[in-house]
Scaffold this active site. Structure first.
Site, PDB file in Angstrom:
ATOM      1  N   TYR A 129      -3.055  -2.668   4.930  1.00 38.75           N
ATOM      2  CA  TYR A 129      -2.897  -2.307   6.410  1.00 38.75           C
ATOM      3  C   TYR A 129      -1.970  -1.017   6.441  1.00 38.75           C
ATOM      4  CZ  TYR A 129      -1.983  -1.860  11.269  1.00 38.75           C
ATOM      5  OH  TYR A 129      -1.984  -1.512  12.657  1.00 38.75           O
TER       6      TYR A 129
ATOM      7  N   ASP B  76       2.574   4.320   0.736  1.00 39.20           N
ATOM      8  CA  ASP B  76       2.746   3.767   1.811  1.00 39.20           C
ATOM      9  C   ASP B  76       3.984   2.669   1.925  1.00 39.20           C
ATOM     10  OD1 ASP B  76       0.828   2.143   4.720  1.00 39.20           O
ATOM     11  OD2 ASP B  76       3.122   2.660   4.291  1.00 39.20           O
TER      12      ASP B  76
ATOM     13  N   LYS C 228       9.716   1.455  10.053  1.00 37.41           N
ATOM     14  CA  LYS C 228      10.619   0.462   9.994  1.00 37.41           C
ATOM     15  C   LYS C 228      12.033   0.368   9.833  1.00 37.41           C
ATOM     16  CE  LYS C 228       6.417  -2.280   9.005  1.00 37.41           C
ATOM     17  NZ  LYS C 228       6.154  -3.200  10.077  1.00 37.41           N
TER      18      LYS C 228
HETATM   19  P1  KE4 Z   1       3.272   0.978  12.821  1.00 37.51           P
HETATM   20  O1  KE4 Z   1       2.250   1.924  13.415  1.00 37.51           O
HETATM   21  O2  KE4 Z   1       3.029  -0.707  13.376  1.00 37.51           O
HETATM   22  O3  KE4 Z   1       4.877   1.245  13.151  1.00 37.51           O
HETATM   23  O4  KE4 Z   1       3.214   0.829  11.133  1.00 37.51           O
HETATM   24  C1  KE4 Z   1       1.972   0.740  10.762  1.00 37.51           C
HETATM   25  C2  KE4 Z   1       2.056   0.371   9.153  1.00 37.51           C
HETATM   26  C3  KE4 Z   1       1.999   1.022   8.131  1.00 37.51           C
HETATM   27  N1  KE4 Z   1       1.952   0.526   6.799  1.00 37.51           N
HETATM   28  C4  KE4 Z   1       2.173  -0.540   6.768  1.00 37.51           C
HETATM   29  C5  KE4 Z   1       2.546  -1.075   5.051  1.00 37.51           C
HETATM   30  C6  KE4 Z   1       2.463  -1.522   7.607  1.00 37.51           C
HETATM   31  O5  KE4 Z   1       3.033  -2.722   7.043  1.00 37.51           O
HETATM   32  C7  KE4 Z   1       2.468  -1.087   8.937  1.00 37.51           C
HETATM   33  C8  KE4 Z   1       2.627  -2.149  10.239  1.00 37.51           C
HETATM   34  N2  KE4 Z   1       2.998  -3.390   9.937  1.00 37.51           N
HETATM   35  C9  KE4 Z   1       2.669  -4.503  10.591  1.00 37.51           C
HETATM   36  C10 KE4 Z   1       3.205  -5.922  10.080  1.00 37.51           C
HETATM   37  N3  KE4 Z   1       2.166  -6.287   9.198  1.00 37.51           N
HETATM   38  C11 KE4 Z   1       3.317  -4.218  12.095  1.00 37.51           C
HETATM   39  C12 KE4 Z   1       3.371  -5.466  12.919  1.00 37.51           C
HETATM   40  C13 KE4 Z   1       2.306  -5.171  14.013  1.00 37.51           C
HETATM   41  O6  KE4 Z   1       1.409  -4.707  14.083  1.00 37.51           O
HETATM   42  O7  KE4 Z   1       2.490  -5.696  15.025  1.00 37.51           O
END
Ligand code: KE4
Length: 427
Positions: A144, A239, A267
């Protein structure tokens, strides 16, 4: 545990927020209970609206590696807020955080700040397409990278060489430019690359998958991707939104020694405030507006509050022994959980890389998304609820990772292991 206040808040939230949450995983849909509404946090703990306290292994999905409300981070945010929350103009803090990121990742010569991981990966992909003049991208099933249209795609039927949307609202025409491969399967990647010779702009990967549960790369996988990308003129986008500054100060790239042409971060670099970043080789990054023709922008990009929180956080991560402490705590917990499952004769496959980990409710092995999907999600749900009732807050899905902070005490870990022993025994 009494959850009446959270229940009432959830009912009220659902009248004005879709599903009552601002991000789907928070709705606890896959673990068979309603979400907690959190009112405060400190160190390893979070407290819900009913006053129940939990030992927290979500940590806002990764950012809270120092624990919640670290006084130096809080002070940095408060001090910055007193002189202005946002200007829409450049500030020295953005340069300071950019320099810290470049110092931590030698393959990042220039970096652009954005406000989320999604923005970082979406922008990196547009940059890769603009720089290479190619349209197709390759991602991995189970990885993801945020919710940009071109990334909400899964493998097409059969051996179709193009993807199909995983979300409504993504036109099939968008999805067909996204190809998907099996994680940890270099032969599958080569098959797709050979079938799309000269058409792939980039391969984007989580160097340690954290969104299908925690799945590390098998030996040689990342190295093989690097070699393949070099041979084919494909940009490798690593990523590290989740792994960056988590599994090492220099992220998974420091651990495995494989470096991307572009890197996405998020993060931890925001210390809990909204930050994402993408960076890489100067010649690629200079294709970005206002220098080059690849447009990307953001009202709150490089926001002073977020920059200050990120700078304060990264400074603390550089302190001697920080990652050694994290490693010891994480290893202790993982060993205790594994022993608890074994004692209860519950089949589990536990993975850990540094301070990110997960327990698959199955015998294993788990090397890719299809393997992960074999997990007993019903057992996971029952385990999750038992742990929550014992005051332990885990990621509310079998297909997420858990996160350790340096604030977790030995007593926290022992309490967690004790609660897990009872939860496994009750399955
Ligand atoms: P955000 O747009 O949520 O800040 O980041 C997206 C993203 C991109 N790349 C990786 C490897 C990620 O894990 C994420 C987002 N992680 C999720 C947790 N699995 C965020 C939690 C959520 O969607 O509320």
């Amino acid at each position: 545990m009494n959850h009446q206040a959270s229940e009432a808040l959830f009912e009220k939230a659902k009248t004005v927020i879709p599903g009552g949450v601002n991000s789907p995983v928070r709705a606890f849909k896959s673990v068979g209970c309603n979400p907690l509404f959190i009112t405060k946090s400190a160190g390893s703990r979070i407290t819900d609206a009913d006053g129940n306290e939990y030992i927290d292994y979500v940590g806002s999905w990764g950012p809270m590696i120092l624990g919640h409300c670290h006084p130096k981070v809080v002070e940095a945010i408060q001090r910055t807020a007193a002189s202005g929350a946002s200007f829409g103009a450049p500030t020295a803090r953005e340069t300071e955080l950019a320099e810290m990121v470049c110092a931590a990742y030698p393959n990042i010569e220039m970096v652009r700040m954005v406000s989320s991981g999604t923005e970082a990966t979406m922008s990196a992909i547009r940059l890769a397409r603009g720089y290479t003049g190619r349209d197709k991208i390759l991602k991995f099933d189970g990885c993801y990278h945020g919710h940009a249209d071109s990334l909400l795609v899964k493998a097409g039927s059969g051996l179709a060489t193009f993807g199909v949307p995983t979300s409504s609202g993504v036109p099939a025409d968008f999805a067909k430019y996204t190809l998907t491969a099996v994680y940890n399967d270099l032969a599958d990647v080569r098959r797709i690359v050979d079938a799309n010779k000269g058409e792939l702009a980039c391969i984007i990967i989580e160097p340690i998958a954290g969104n299908m549960g925690c799945v590390p790369p098998v030996a040689g996988f990342l190295e093989g991707l690097r070699t393949l990308c070099d041979a084919e003129g494909i940009l490798l986008i690593i990523d590290e939104v989740m792994t960056g500054f988590r599994v090492a100060y220099g992220g998974a790239q420091e651990r495995y020694g494989v470096r991307g042409d572009l890197v996405c971060l998020g993060k931890i670099i925001g210390g809990g405030l909204p930050v994402g970043a993408f960076g890489g080789k100067r010649e690629i990054m200079e294709a970005l507006s206002p220098l080059g023709g690849v447009y990307q922008a953001g009202t709150l990009s490089g926001n002073p509050l977020a920059m200050s929180a990120g700078i304060a956080t990264l400074k603390l991560l550089q302190e001697d022994g920080f990652y050694q402490q994290l490693e010891e705590k994480s290893a202790y917990l993982s060993k205790g959980l594994r022993q608890a499952a074994d004692s209860a004769q519950v089949a589990t496959c536990s993975h850990r890389v540094g301070a990110m980990f997960c327990t698959f409710f199955q015998q294993g092995p788990v090397n890719n998304f299809d393997d992960a999907l074999k997990s007993n999600t019903d057992a996971f749900g029952r385990f999750f609820r038992s742990m929550l009732n014992a005051g332990i807050n885990l990621a509310p899905s079998q297909f997420e990772a858990g996160f350790m902070s340096v604030a977790h005490s030995r007593d926290d870990l022992d309490r967690t292991i004790e609660a897990a022993a009872k939860a496994f025994a009750a399955l």
